[in-house]
Design a protein around this motif. Structure first.
Motif, PDB file in Angstrom:
ATOM      1  N   GLU A 103       0.827  -1.210   0.000  1.00 51.16           N
ATOM      2  CA  GLU A 103       0.000   0.000   0.000  1.00 51.16           C
ATOM      3  C   GLU A 103       0.859   1.257   0.000  1.00 51.16           C
ATOM      4  N   ILE A 104       0.393   2.260  -0.743  1.00 47.53           N
ATOM      5  CA  ILE A 104       1.117   3.526  -0.879  1.00 47.53           C
ATOM      6  C   ILE A 104       0.155   4.674  -0.580  1.00 47.53           C
ATOM      7  N   GLU A 105       0.508   5.496   0.374  1.00 45.70           N
ATOM      8  CA  GLU A 105      -0.327   6.654   0.714  1.00 45.70           C
ATOM      9  C   GLU A 105      -0.166   7.734  -0.351  1.00 45.70           C
ATOM     10  N   PRO A 106      -1.216   8.533  -0.584  1.00 39.73           N
ATOM     11  CA  PRO A 106      -1.125   9.611  -1.588  1.00 39.73           C
ATOM     12  C   PRO A 106       0.056  10.551  -1.380  1.00 39.73           C
ATOM     13  N   ARG A 107       0.381  10.857  -0.125  1.00 42.22           N
ATOM     14  CA  ARG A 107       1.489  11.785   0.131  1.00 42.22           C
ATOM     15  C   ARG A 107       2.825  11.197  -0.344  1.00 42.22           C
ATOM     16  N   LEU A 108       2.961   9.864  -0.297  1.00 43.18           N
ATOM     17  CA  LEU A 108       4.189   9.231  -0.764  1.00 43.18           C
ATOM     18  C   LEU A 108       4.274   9.221  -2.280  1.00 43.18           C
ATOM     19  N   LEU A 109       3.120   9.183  -2.946  1.00 41.43           N
ATOM     20  CA  LEU A 109       3.119   9.354  -4.399  1.00 41.43           C
ATOM     21  C   LEU A 109       3.574  10.765  -4.741  1.00 41.43           C
ATOM     22  N   ASP A 110       3.034  11.767  -4.038  1.00 39.21           N
ATOM     23  CA  ASP A 110       3.456  13.153  -4.275  1.00 39.21           C
ATOM     24  C   ASP A 110       4.956  13.309  -4.054  1.00 39.21           C
ATOM     25  N   GLU A 111       5.443  12.731  -2.978  1.00 40.54           N
ATOM     26  CA  GLU A 111       6.876  12.823  -2.652  1.00 40.54           C
ATOM     27  C   GLU A 111       7.720  12.179  -3.749  1.00 40.54           C
ATOM     28  N   SER A 112       7.278  11.030  -4.249  1.00 37.72           N
ATOM     29  CA  SER A 112       8.028  10.301  -5.271  1.00 37.72           C
ATOM     30  C   SER A 112       8.050  11.068  -6.589  1.00 37.72           C
ATOM     31  N   VAL A 113       6.894  11.609  -6.984  1.00 39.02           N
ATOM     32  CA  VAL A 113       6.822  12.385  -8.225  1.00 39.02           C
ATOM     33  C   VAL A 113       7.744  13.588  -8.134  1.00 39.02           C
ATOM     34  N   GLY A 114       7.675  14.314  -7.020  1.00 35.97           N
ATOM     35  CA  GLY A 114       8.504  15.500  -6.868  1.00 35.97           C
ATOM     36  C   GLY A 114       9.988  15.186  -6.933  1.00 35.97           C
ATOM     37  N   MET A 115      10.396  14.114  -6.264  1.00 32.94           N
ATOM     38  CA  MET A 115      11.815  13.754  -6.246  1.00 32.94           C
ATOM     39  C   MET A 115      12.319  13.320  -7.619  1.00 32.94           C
ATOM     40  N   LEU A 116      11.576  12.416  -8.264  1.00 30.51           N
ATOM     41  CA  LEU A 116      12.035  11.854  -9.539  1.00 30.51           C
ATOM     42  C   LEU A 116      11.932  12.853 -10.679  1.00 30.51           C
ATOM     43  N   ALA A 117      10.919  13.712 -10.648  1.00 31.12           N
ATOM     44  CA  ALA A 117      10.766  14.711 -11.714  1.00 31.12           C
ATOM     45  C   ALA A 117      11.907  15.708 -11.710  1.00 31.12           C
ATOM     46  N   ALA A 118      12.511  15.934 -10.564  1.00 31.59           N
ATOM     47  CA  ALA A 118      13.597  16.920 -10.462  1.00 31.59           C
ATOM     48  C   ALA A 118      14.925  16.397 -11.008  1.00 31.59           C
ATOM     49  N   LEU A 119      15.000  15.099 -11.300  1.00 33.01           N
ATOM     50  CA  LEU A 119      16.237  14.481 -11.776  1.00 33.01           C
ATOM     51  C   LEU A 119      16.184  14.212 -13.271  1.00 33.01           C
ATOM     52  N   ASP A 120      17.355  14.226 -13.917  1.00 28.78           N
ATOM     53  CA  ASP A 120      17.388  13.772 -15.309  1.00 28.78           C
ATOM     54  C   ASP A 120      17.548  12.256 -15.313  1.00 28.78           C
ATOM     55  N   VAL A 121      17.473  11.662 -16.501  1.00 25.12           N
ATOM     56  CA  VAL A 121      17.422  10.204 -16.591  1.00 25.12           C
ATOM     57  C   VAL A 121      18.680   9.546 -16.052  1.00 25.12           C
TER      58      VAL A 121
END
Length: 511
Positions: A237-255
């Motif tokens: 199970e993944i809480e919505p806040r952890l999805l937000d955290e993951s998107v924010g972290m990964l989007a800030a990085l290049d491939v």
């Protein structure tokens, strides 16, 4: 498995990945996966400007399918079923592509519609999870399917032509960091599409069950980031806040930097952000409470429908019961009559003692499963049966329980005293709730008492009267087919441990 087992291969030609699963089914209907494969195809990414799949791409795909066919044949597969999804469905030369694949591989590839994809995903979820009401989402490379499950039936479903691969191409992400403003545009476009299906926003608060590579990649990343003690993705199970955290972290990085992120699949680093953006758009549009990962997918839905069809969707209890039956058939470590007797006695004891102890209905479900599985570790080694039982139940694929419930059930089935239990559960405390260790000990020793009452494995006890006397003694009066010397000795041997957990000293009388 005996010689009469049948083998079937299932191939899912997805827009991002081509996957193989080889299933073996025994004459008794027990099944398991005996081989699998995956190839990062990126078919949606390889569509030409005119919308066709190029010759080189089709040649490569044909080679992969021949390879998968060889694996199936090596295992003696009687049937190979191959299906294709969005990338080939959307290709301008799809008919030519399917004909070529048939000619070069001998496989007749079925072209699934978006509705078909949603249906097979729903079958996979309903056969492996116990949710009655939920949203279901499958984010592929070229499409996203959303279904609404109400009362364990598909109430609505739809397929949208957006996926992690074609969304990355449409917005020319090219593996670069994705600014917050662009993320908002991607999500807003997806949510605009979802508005065309009003039912998506009409059932707030339901869980969102996620299938497919994007959700699995998120789950692996979160498990690694959060030091989650289990590796099983199904039911995570993944809480919505952890999805937000993951998107924010990964989007800030290049491939290149994403490739160095622990737990993130290397072949998804360039498409994970658009996939998560779509997932977050679904989560917000549905106003879902949380994300739950379903480890089963289209291949599993195909397998169930092809090899183990059912007239009716299984109930939540059916999911668990069928899974326990599957495990005990795959790993027959004890006589079925003995397991059935221990199960009956354990539940009789529970029904008599649980109300005063404050144990609830889920506790009965855990004891029920544990009492049918407590000897499964003996298939590896009898002397270390408890340890092997614990390991098997935490790592084998069985369904119908949450991760916490699986852990509790495994601890009940493998119980060998309070000290061992605490040591065994120490690495998993983050999954458990207050009182779980104590409840596991009570149920574990209750199961030990039930097993002691059939120590001779003769099913000698026909009927058992359970009485608590003076608040100190648990008097077990058995109507038996024969004297019970072994059973009496076993009950005496666990009496001290039982008293520690229940405050009662068990005594067995035979009549």
């Amino acid at each position: 498995m005996n010689a009469s087992a049948t083998v079937t291969g299932m191939i899912d030609i997805g827009s991002n990945t081509v996957r193989l699963a080889v299933y073996q089914v025994s004459s008794e209907g027990a099944y398991r996966v005996i081989d699998q494969g995956r190839w990062s195809a990126r078919l949606s990414q390889k569509l030409a400007e005119d919308g066709t799949l190029p010759d080189a791409t089709l040649a490569e795909l044909a080679e992969v399918l021949r390879h998968y066919g060889s694996i199936c044949n090596m295992h003696g597969a009687k049937q190979i079923r191959a299906v294709a999804t969005a990338a080939i469905r959307q290709a301008a030369n799809r008919d030519v592509a399917l004909q070529r694949l048939k000619r070069e591989t001998g496989l007749s590839v079925e072209l699934l519609s978006g509705k078909d994809e949603a249906r097979y995903g729903s079958v996979a979820m309903l056969r492996t999870m116990d949710f009655s009401d939920a949203f279901l989402v499958d984010i592929g490379g070229g499409s996203t399917e959303i279904s609404l499950i109400l009362g364990r039936k598909v109430a609505a479903s739809v397929s949208f032509p957006i996926g992690c691969v074609n969304t990355a191409a449409r917005w020319s992400l090219n593996g670069n960091p994705v600014p917050p403003a662009l993320l908002e545009k991607i999500e807003a476009e997806a949510r605009k599409l979802f508005e065309g299906e009003p039912w998506i926003s009409s059932y707030p608060g339901l869980p969102l069950i996620g299938l497919g590579g994007t959700v699995r990649a998120l789950a692996k990343f979160r498990q690694r980031s959060d030091n989650y003690p289990l590796s099983n993705l199904h039911g995570f199970e993944i809480e919505p806040r952890l999805l937000d955290e993951s998107v924010g972290m990964l989007a800030a990085l290049d491939v290149e930097k994403r490739r160095k992120v622990p737990g993130l699949s290397k072949d998804r680093t360039d498409v994970i952000v658009p996939g998560l953006a779509i997932l977050r758009a679904v989560l917000k549009s549905a106003a879902a409470s949380r994300i739950v990962v379903c480890g089963a997918g289209i291949r599993d839905g195909l397998f169930f429908e092809t090899c183990l069809p059912r007239e009716k969707t299984p109930s939540p209890q059916d999911v668990l019961n069928e899974s326990v039956r599957n495990l005990t058939t795959l790993y027959p470590a004890a006589p079925r009559e003995h397991l059935a007797q221990v199960n009956r006695l354990a539940l009789d004891l529970f029904d008599r003692l649980a109300p005063a102890a404050g144990l609830d209905e889920p506790s009965r479900k855990w004891l029920d499963a544990a009492s049918r599985l407590f000897r499964i570790g003996a298939v590896i080694d009898y002397n270390e049966c408890a340890n092997h039982t614990f390991y098997l139940l935490l790592n084998a694929h069985w369904y119908g329980l949450s991760h916490r419930e699986t852990l509790i059930t495994a601890s009940i089935a493998s119980y060998r005293g309070p000290s061992q239990l605490r040591r065994k559960l120490a690495p998993y405390r983050s999954i458990l709730k207050d009182g779980d260790v104590e409840a596991s000990a009570r149920l574990g020793v209750l199961l030990q008492l039930a097993a002691a009452l059939d120590r001779s494995e003769s099913q000698g006890i026909v009927d058992l009267d359970v009485a608590v006397e003076k608040g100190k003694s648990l008097v077990l009066t058995a109507r038996a087919r024969h004297p019970l010397p072994m059973e009496k000795m076993e009950v005496e041997s666990i009496a001290k441990d039982f008293k520690k957990c229940w405050g009662l000293s068990p005594k067995l009388k035979a009549r």
